[in-house]
Design a protein around this motif. Structure first.
Motif, PDB file in Angstrom:
ATOM      1  N   GLN A 120      -2.804  -1.834  13.399  1.00 52.27           N
ATOM      2  CA  GLN A 120      -4.002  -1.422  12.669  1.00 52.27           C
ATOM      3  C   GLN A 120      -3.774  -0.079  11.983  1.00 52.27           C
ATOM      4  OE1 GLN A 120      -7.342  -0.340  15.134  1.00 52.27           O
ATOM      5  NE2 GLN A 120      -8.846  -0.815  13.546  1.00 52.27           N
ATOM      6  N   ASP A 145      -0.083  -2.723   8.027  1.00 57.55           N
ATOM      7  CA  ASP A 145      -1.112  -3.670   7.610  1.00 57.55           C
ATOM      8  C   ASP A 145      -0.616  -5.117   7.710  1.00 57.55           C
ATOM      9  OD1 ASP A 145      -3.758  -4.165   6.322  1.00 57.55           O
ATOM     10  OD2 ASP A 145      -2.521  -4.910   4.679  1.00 57.55           O
ATOM     11  N   ARG A 165       0.855  -1.179   0.000  1.00 53.96           N
ATOM     12  CA  ARG A 165       0.000   0.000   0.000  1.00 53.96           C
ATOM     13  C   ARG A 165       0.898   1.239   0.000  1.00 53.96           C
ATOM     14  NH1 ARG A 165      -4.252  -0.770   4.790  1.00 53.96           N
ATOM     15  NH2 ARG A 165      -5.562   0.545   3.493  1.00 53.96           N
TER      16      ARG A 165
END
Length: 320
Positions: free
Chosen positions: A275, A269, A230
């Motif tokens: 989190q 992640d 990401r």
């Protein structure tokens, strides 16, 4: 392996004014302890206007009832010229004084690229020779140091240098060209109870054609395929104590790291107990992107606008 720049006179050590022992932790309603939190402002040579903005944040936190456990730090990359960092320090102290603060109360962290590669050898032994870095003129020319693209290691140089009793549960990290159109203490207060390990704006997938897609270490690439990676902007983020310690362990001990626009959200992640959460849209201004620009006159107008659509929001970038 490229030779690292020489280490400056100023060591990469977090220096707080006076003796700053552990703050008393008062129990919050329901029995949970309030969080110790810091705002870390990163830069290399802030403008006078940026220094004034940072002093405003320091004033906001100092005036808050939670001031014993909420602090502002400035972290400056002194790689290019330690003398420039010293001039920046004087500018910041002048801004502190202009804001009615004790100029000697500035919490300052100075570091260099040499400090980064000493603490995290993978940066020098692998990342410096990655294909994208070798094509990036800003890095090959020496305009920027590795801190430009490896924020996690730069931030952890500061965090790991703190005495254990003075570490923070939550660290807000902002770049010095970010503006916040409100009282920064209100932001701390709003998100204090949020248990996310990473708060960041709009994390999304890494596309194969993205320039920095493969700017990761071998150990990172072995464990995390492209489909799981990401990326996100880094203008404003909040990191937890747990996540900062994990990032340090991964890079220093396991050689797992990458260009931090992707490594920060990806590793949070990927880690089992961490989190990631989005920063809500109502804390981001109408101009908030890597290529955004807010001019001085526009900024002054935003500050004088009391409407909910402009107050208590982050804006990027204020390049003056």
């Amino acid at each position: 392996m490229a030779e690292a720049p020489a280490r400056p006179v100023a060591a990469a050590r977090a220096q707080a004014p006076g003796a700053t022992g552990a703050a008393t932790m008062k129990a919050a309603p329901g029995g949970s302890a309030h969080k110790r939190a810091a705002l870390l402002v990163r830069g290399h040579y802030p403008t006078a206007a940026a220094a004034a903005r940072v002093a405003t944040y320091a004033s906001d936190l100092q005036a808050a009832p939670e001031s014993e456990r909420w602090h502002l730090w400035v972290s400056l990359d002194a790689t290019k010229d330690p003398a420039v960092a010293l001039r920046a320090t004087d500018m910041l102290k002048d801004a502190w004084a202009a804001a009615g603060l004790d100029r000697n109360a500035l919490r300052l962290h100075l570091y260099t690229e040499a400090d980064m590669v000493s603490a995290y050898p993978v940066l020098d032994e692998e990342m410096r020779e990655s294909a994208a870095l070798l094509k990036c003129n800003e890095l090959t020319s020496g305009k920027y140091s590795l801190a430009w693209g490896f924020h996690c290691e730069a931030i952890n140089l500061w965090y790991q240098a703190l005495p254990e009793e003075d570490t923070y549960d939550q660290v807000w990290v902002i770049e010095d060209d970010v503006g916040f159109s409100g009282n920064i203490a209100d932001l701390f207060r709003r998100f204090e109870g949020d248990s996310a390990d990473l708060l960041t704006a709009e994390p999304g997938p890494v596309e194969e054609e993205w320039f920095w897609a493969d700017t990761v270490s071998a150990a990172y690439a072995e464990r995390i395929p492209l489909a799981r990676r990401r990326k996100c902007g880094e203008h404003v983020q909040r990191l937890s104590r747990r996540f900062l310690r994990e990032l340090h362990r991964l890079s220093a001990d396991m050689r797992i790291t990458g260009w931090s626009e992707q490594s920060t959200p990806t590793l949070c992640d990927w880690l089992e107990d961490c989190q990631v959460k989005n920063l809500p849209a109502d804390v981001l201004g109408s101009v908030y992107s890597w290529d955004g620009r807010v001019e001085e006159e526009e900024w002054n107008t935003l500050l004088s606008d009391a409407s909910p659509g402009t107050k208590n929001r982050f804006y990027h970038a204020l390049k003056w």
